[in-house]
Design a protein around this motif. Structure first.
Motif, PDB file in Angstrom:
ATOM      1  N   ARG A   1       0.842  -1.204   0.000  1.00 20.19           N
ATOM      2  CA  ARG A   1       0.000   0.000   0.000  1.00 20.19           C
ATOM      3  C   ARG A   1       0.872   1.247   0.000  1.00 20.19           C
ATOM      4  N   ILE A   2       1.921   1.237   0.801  1.00 22.67           N
ATOM      5  CA  ILE A   2       2.827   2.392   0.870  1.00 22.67           C
ATOM      6  C   ILE A   2       3.609   2.533  -0.430  1.00 22.67           C
ATOM      7  N   PHE A   3       4.079   1.403  -0.978  1.00 25.41           N
ATOM      8  CA  PHE A   3       4.775   1.451  -2.271  1.00 25.41           C
ATOM      9  C   PHE A   3       3.889   2.084  -3.334  1.00 25.41           C
TER      10      PHE A   3
ATOM     11  N   ALA B   1       2.689   9.034  -6.330  1.00 25.11           N
ATOM     12  CA  ALA B   1       3.036  10.429  -6.031  1.00 25.11           C
ATOM     13  C   ALA B   1       4.395  10.815  -6.595  1.00 25.11           C
ATOM     14  N   GLY B   2       5.297   9.827  -6.741  1.00 26.71           N
ATOM     15  CA  GLY B   2       6.643  10.120  -7.212  1.00 26.71           C
ATOM     16  C   GLY B   2       7.509  10.806  -6.175  1.00 26.71           C
ATOM     17  N   SER B   3       7.073  10.728  -4.932  1.00 28.07           N
ATOM     18  CA  SER B   3       7.791  11.430  -3.863  1.00 28.07           C
ATOM     19  C   SER B   3       7.476  10.786  -2.522  1.00 28.07           C
ATOM     20  N   LEU B   4       8.499  10.612  -1.687  1.00 28.92           N
ATOM     21  CA  LEU B   4       8.281  10.098  -0.338  1.00 28.92           C
ATOM     22  C   LEU B   4       7.473  11.084   0.494  1.00 28.92           C
ATOM     23  N   THR B   5       7.777  12.361   0.349  1.00 34.12           N
ATOM     24  CA  THR B   5       7.089  13.395   1.139  1.00 34.12           C
ATOM     25  C   THR B   5       5.610  13.446   0.804  1.00 34.12           C
ATOM     26  N   HIS B   6       5.289  13.491  -0.498  1.00 37.71           N
ATOM     27  CA  HIS B   6       3.879  13.572  -0.909  1.00 37.71           C
ATOM     28  C   HIS B   6       3.116  12.313  -0.519  1.00 37.71           C
ATOM     29  N   ALA B   7       3.765  11.162  -0.650  1.00 37.47           N
ATOM     30  CA  ALA B   7       3.118   9.915  -0.240  1.00 37.47           C
ATOM     31  C   ALA B   7       2.876   9.907   1.256  1.00 37.47           C
TER      32      ALA B   7
ATOM     33  N   ASN C   1      -0.516  10.013   5.924  1.00 32.21           N
ATOM     34  CA  ASN C   1      -0.354  10.508   7.304  1.00 32.21           C
ATOM     35  C   ASN C   1       0.803   9.799   8.010  1.00 32.21           C
ATOM     36  N   LEU C   2       1.903   9.634   7.273  1.00 26.41           N
ATOM     37  CA  LEU C   2       3.114   9.034   7.825  1.00 26.41           C
ATOM     38  C   LEU C   2       4.283   9.991   7.594  1.00 26.41           C
ATOM     39  N   SER C   3       5.289   9.884   8.423  1.00 23.54           N
ATOM     40  CA  SER C   3       6.484  10.702   8.231  1.00 23.54           C
ATOM     41  C   SER C   3       7.278  10.189   7.039  1.00 23.54           C
TER      42      SER C   3
ATOM     43  N   LEU D   1      11.437  10.512  -7.287  1.00 20.85           N
ATOM     44  CA  LEU D   1      11.683   9.086  -7.479  1.00 20.85           C
ATOM     45  C   LEU D   1      11.169   8.635  -8.836  1.00 20.85           C
ATOM     46  N   ILE D   2      11.936   7.789  -9.492  1.00 20.21           N
ATOM     47  CA  ILE D   2      11.534   7.216 -10.778  1.00 20.21           C
ATOM     48  C   ILE D   2      11.563   5.701 -10.642  1.00 20.21           C
ATOM     49  N   LEU D   3      10.497   5.067 -11.097  1.00 20.36           N
ATOM     50  CA  LEU D   3      10.398   3.611 -10.988  1.00 20.36           C
ATOM     51  C   LEU D   3      11.439   2.915 -11.858  1.00 20.36           C
ATOM     52  N   THR D   4      12.038   1.871 -11.322  1.00 17.30           N
ATOM     53  CA  THR D   4      12.894   0.992 -12.110  1.00 17.30           C
ATOM     54  C   THR D   4      12.006   0.052 -12.910  1.00 17.30           C
TER      55      THR D   4
END
Length: 301
Positions: free
Chosen positions: A7-9, A15-21, A26-28, A55-58
């Protein structure tokens, strides 16, 4: 496989971003990053290329994202079916159709549907691209050709022909063509034959262009063609369903038209019991019947 990590992946890939995801979940950012690292370790694969811009998917990440996207779409379908087990017609309904049909025929009639079902939330997606209904890119489609995808329930609604129309102002100023050869001396307004459109429309346009049209205006959708016609720019190639809502324009050279174009309503087999789909299907069917009745009364054929 850890469903929570998947789900997190999916959220990160979308989103292409850890921050936006993280904001969505609602996670850090650090918590999201730990989950992604854990998933990569369990798969023994790198899922993202890290760049300063995001982030870009492999290749492996793309494969997994395709799988999680399909899972999300199936879950959405299941949730929709559960909600549709209630008697009320409410919630989101994603409708796809062409820009011309959606803007010129469907949208003006939607107030009647909302009056009957005020809790519906319609997402009207107007584009020439055929969306993938089985993959839940949309819930229901109105298409100007018979759907070829499997596992779809389809209903033929009506037939459309492309015809020539112009404003009385233009015709009074430039004359009314009496034969197709007279189009040489008029401005033709049409879709570019290379743009995405129904084959019958493109073929009809190509045939007319063989008459050495001196002046031409091309637009990438029929809404634009109609606006140009209403403003007296020339003679436009338009679908015949527009005449009831724009009776001020005149048909030109009534003996010529495109070949018949079938209009179909389609939706996935798995949404057969959906009350939202049924409400929309019945609404469109009733409007088509009214359309035909008015066409007969006015002498349109």
């Amino acid at each position: 496989m850890d469903w929570d990590k998947l789900r997190i992946f999916h959220a990160v890939a979308d989103a292409g971003s850890l921050t936006h995801a993280g904001d969505t979940l609602n996670l850090s950012q650090s918590a999201v990053s730990r989950q992604i690292r854990g998933l990569e370790e369990s798969l023994n694969a790198t899922l993202f290329h890290r760049h300063a811009r995001g982030l870009i998917l492999t290749e492996q990440g793309e494969l997994l994202f395709d799988a999680t996207r399909a899972m999300v779409q199936r879950l959405d379908a299941a949730v929709a079916r559960i909600r549709d087990s209630k008697e009320e017609v409410f919630g989101e309904l994603r409708v796809t159709t062409t820009t011309g049909f959606g803007s010129l025929w469907l949208a003006p009639r939607l107030p009647k549907l909302y009056e009957k079902y005020p809790d519906l939330k319609i997402d009207l997606m107007l584009e020439e691209r055929v969306l993938d209904l089985p993959m839940r890119e949309a819930d229901v489609a109105i298409r100007l050709k018979e759907p070829s995808q499997a596992d779809l329930i389809r209903k033929r609604l009506m037939s459309v022909n492309m015809r020539l129309y112009a404003s009385p102002t233009y015709l009074d100023a430039h004359g009314r063509p009496e034969k197709v050869e007279d189009l040489t001396h008029h401005r033709l307004i049409c879709q570019n034959t290379n743009s995405t459109q129904v084959t019958a429309g493109a073929t009809f346009t190509q045939e007319l262009l063989t008459y050495n049209i001196e002046s031409l205006l091309t637009v990438n959708n029929y809404f634009g063609v109609l606006q140009a016609v209403l403003n007296g720019l020339g003679i436009g190639i338009l679908p015949d369903y527009i005449l009831q809502d724009f009776p001020e324009i005149e048909r030109v050279l009534p003996e010529i038209e495109s070949r018949e174009i079938p209009v179909f309503l389609a939706y996935p087999e798995e949404l057969r019991a959906s009350k939202r789909i049924a409400a929309f299907r019945d609404f469109v069917t009733e409007e088509i019947m009214e359309h035909r009745k008015l066409a007969m009364e006015s002498g349109e054929s």
